[in-house]
Design an enzyme around this catalytic site. Structure first.
Site, PDB file in Angstrom:
ATOM      1  N   ASP A   1      37.679  30.655  36.766  1.00  0.00           N
ATOM      2  CA  ASP A   1      36.575  30.787  37.577  1.00  0.00           C
ATOM      3  C   ASP A   1      35.390  31.694  37.283  1.00  0.00           C
ATOM      4  OD1 ASP A   1      37.800  32.705  38.692  1.00  0.00           O
ATOM      5  OD2 ASP A   1      38.048  32.042  40.711  1.00  0.00           O
TER       6      ASP A   1
ATOM      7  N   THR B   1      41.199  40.942  34.843  1.00  0.00           N
ATOM      8  CA  THR B   1      42.171  39.717  34.889  1.00  0.00           C
ATOM      9  C   THR B   1      42.319  39.354  33.361  1.00  0.00           C
ATOM     10  OG1 THR B   1      41.311  39.269  36.839  1.00  0.00           O
ATOM     11  CG2 THR B   1      42.683  37.841  35.956  1.00  0.00           C
ATOM     12  N   LEU B   2      41.170  38.720  32.851  1.00  0.00           N
ATOM     13  CA  LEU B   2      41.120  37.933  31.560  1.00  0.00           C
ATOM     14  C   LEU B   2      41.405  39.138  30.487  1.00  0.00           C
ATOM     15  CD1 LEU B   2      38.073  35.564  32.064  1.00  0.00           C
ATOM     16  CD2 LEU B   2      40.494  35.023  31.809  1.00  0.00           C
TER      17      LEU B   2
ATOM     18  N   GLY C   1      41.624  29.860  41.737  1.00  0.00           N
ATOM     19  CA  GLY C   1      40.033  30.017  41.809  1.00  0.00           C
ATOM     20  C   GLY C   1      39.359  28.875  40.842  1.00  0.00           C
TER      21      GLY C   1
ATOM     22  N   GLY D   1      36.368  41.902  34.505  1.00  0.00           N
ATOM     23  CA  GLY D   1      37.030  41.539  32.956  1.00  0.00           C
ATOM     24  C   GLY D   1      38.431  42.095  33.159  1.00  0.00           C
TER      25      GLY D   1
ATOM     26  N   ASP E   1      37.442  31.911  46.671  1.00  0.00           N
ATOM     27  CA  ASP E   1      37.578  32.108  48.305  1.00  0.00           C
ATOM     28  C   ASP E   1      37.027  33.589  48.602  1.00  0.00           C
ATOM     29  OD1 ASP E   1      39.856  33.605  46.767  1.00  0.00           O
ATOM     30  OD2 ASP E   1      40.597  34.135  48.481  1.00  0.00           O
TER      31      ASP E   1
ATOM     32  N   ARG F   1      37.335  27.900  49.740  1.00  0.00           N
ATOM     33  CA  ARG F   1      37.609  27.231  48.554  1.00  0.00           C
ATOM     34  C   ARG F   1      37.048  25.639  48.385  1.00  0.00           C
ATOM     35  NH1 ARG F   1      40.826  30.672  45.388  1.00  0.00           N
ATOM     36  NH2 ARG F   1      42.401  31.764  46.522  1.00  0.00           N
TER      37      ARG F   1
ATOM     38  N   LYS G   1      29.430  37.197  35.893  1.00  0.00           N
ATOM     39  CA  LYS G   1      28.724  38.160  36.551  1.00  0.00           C
ATOM     40  C   LYS G   1      27.705  39.175  35.802  1.00  0.00           C
ATOM     41  CE  LYS G   1      30.872  38.186  41.155  1.00  0.00           C
ATOM     42  NZ  LYS G   1      31.523  39.030  42.291  1.00  0.00           N
TER      43      LYS G   1
ATOM     44  N   ASP H   1      34.339  39.079  36.144  1.00  0.00           N
ATOM     45  CA  ASP H   1      33.643  40.036  37.088  1.00  0.00           C
ATOM     46  C   ASP H   1      33.985  41.352  36.358  1.00  0.00           C
ATOM     47  OD1 ASP H   1      32.622  41.508  39.263  1.00  0.00           O
ATOM     48  OD2 ASP H   1      34.474  41.282  40.353  1.00  0.00           O
TER      49      ASP H   1
HETATM   50  P1  IMP Z   1      38.141  40.412  37.385  1.00  0.00           P
HETATM   51  O1  IMP Z   1      39.480  40.610  36.874  1.00  0.00           O
HETATM   52  O2  IMP Z   1      37.406  41.677  38.160  1.00  0.00           O
HETATM   53  O3  IMP Z   1      37.098  39.862  36.099  1.00  0.00           O
HETATM   54  O4  IMP Z   1      37.947  39.309  38.437  1.00  0.00           O
HETATM   55  C1  IMP Z   1      38.268  38.243  38.179  1.00  0.00           C
HETATM   56  C2  IMP Z   1      38.860  37.623  39.549  1.00  0.00           C
HETATM   57  O5  IMP Z   1      38.524  38.133  40.771  1.00  0.00           O
HETATM   58  C3  IMP Z   1      38.574  35.970  39.199  1.00  0.00           C
HETATM   59  O6  IMP Z   1      39.369  35.174  38.542  1.00  0.00           O
HETATM   60  C4  IMP Z   1      38.329  35.642  40.656  1.00  0.00           C
HETATM   61  O7  IMP Z   1      39.594  35.165  41.201  1.00  0.00           O
HETATM   62  C5  IMP Z   1      38.071  37.052  41.630  1.00  0.00           C
HETATM   63  N1  IMP Z   1      36.610  37.280  41.984  1.00  0.00           N
HETATM   64  C6  IMP Z   1      35.733  38.051  41.170  1.00  0.00           C
HETATM   65  N2  IMP Z   1      34.713  37.855  41.657  1.00  0.00           N
HETATM   66  C7  IMP Z   1      34.661  36.955  42.705  1.00  0.00           C
HETATM   67  C8  IMP Z   1      33.843  36.562  43.706  1.00  0.00           C
HETATM   68  O8  IMP Z   1      32.402  36.669  43.760  1.00  0.00           O
HETATM   69  N3  IMP Z   1      34.095  35.385  44.586  1.00  0.00           N
HETATM   70  C9  IMP Z   1      35.604  35.219  44.615  1.00  0.00           C
HETATM   71  N4  IMP Z   1      36.368  35.550  43.631  1.00  0.00           N
HETATM   72  C10 IMP Z   1      35.845  36.641  42.809  1.00  0.00           C
HETATM   73 MG    MG Z   2      40.734  34.203  39.985  1.00  0.00          MG
END
Ligand code: IMP
Ligand code: MG
Length: 185
Positions: free
Chosen positions: A106, A113-114, A50, A111, A165, A171, A137, A109
């Site tokens: 990228d 993953t990070l 991403g 949180g 994506d 992408r 977000k 959302d």
């Molecule tokens: P988190 O772990 O929920 O914060 O999600 C983070 C990962 O989900 C990001 O690195 C994106 O790869 C994917 N993601 C979250 N929201 C979106 C979106 O609106 N469009 C595309 N990918 C998303």
């Molecule tokens: Mg990602």
């Protein structure tokens, strides 16, 4: 000059951020990093796929010496809602001890993953860790992520383009947008 917004653009309900807006904001982010990380050797940890275009555009404007590692992480199994589980593909031989780490993704959302990746970095005892995302977000986080820089705050909508994506597609859009409803799954 930014590429024209064409091609799969007809699949978008609307454009949220144009190539020009993205480009201006990334230059501002790079200027801040150049000022605040001046004199350091920065070790970038970039989350693929991403963040591909974000990282490419940002890194070419950084003036300090930079090393880069790419990781892939997935919490999405192809849909638009998180599964709650984060799989990280951590390459062998990455040693972040005493490094000034710049973690790039990228979009922030939930949180999850990070937070998982930050924890894996922190146990390696880096000299510092700074996290920077292109999009954040506006929503409740499942995990708090200490975020130093966010390019844009956006509403809680699913976005595609500029690296992001939907089921592996979109992408390559030069802009960031909201998909038309009724995409094939
Ligand atoms: P988190 O772990 O929920 O914060 O999600 C983070 C990962 O989900 C990001 O690195 C994106 O790869 C994917 N993601 C979250 N929201 C979106 C979106 O609106 N469009 C595309 N990918 C998303
Ligand atoms: Mg990602």
């Amino acid at each position: 000059m930014s590429p024209p917004v064409t091609g799969v653009i007809q699949d978008l309900e609307r454009v949220l951020l144009t190539p020009a807006q993205i480009s201006v904001r990334i230059s501002e982010m790079a200027a801040r990093l150049n000022a605040e990380l001046a004199g350091k050797v920065v070790t970038v940890v970039a989350l693929m796929d991403g963040a591909l275009f974000f990282v490419a555009d940002l890194l070419r404007q950084l003036e300090m010496p930079v090393r880069m590692h790419t990781l892939s992480a997935s919490s999405y199994q192809g849909g638009t809602a998180t599964t709650g589980e984060v799989k990280v593909n951590w390459p062998a031989g990455v040693d972040l001890r005493d490094q000034d780490v710049l973690l790039l993704d990228d979009i922030l959302d939930t949180g999850l993953t990070l937070s998982v990746i930050s924890e894996r970095i922190r146990v390696q005892q880096p000299a510092s860790l700074r996290t920077c995302v292109l999009l954040s977000k506006r929503r409740e986080r499942l995990r708090e992520v200490p975020l130093k820089d966010a390019g844009f705050e956006i509403d809680d909508e699913f976005v595609v383009g500029y690296g992001m994506d939907y089921q592996g597609r979109f992408r390559n859009l030069p802009c960031i947008g909201i998909l038309n409803p009724g995409q094939p799954s």
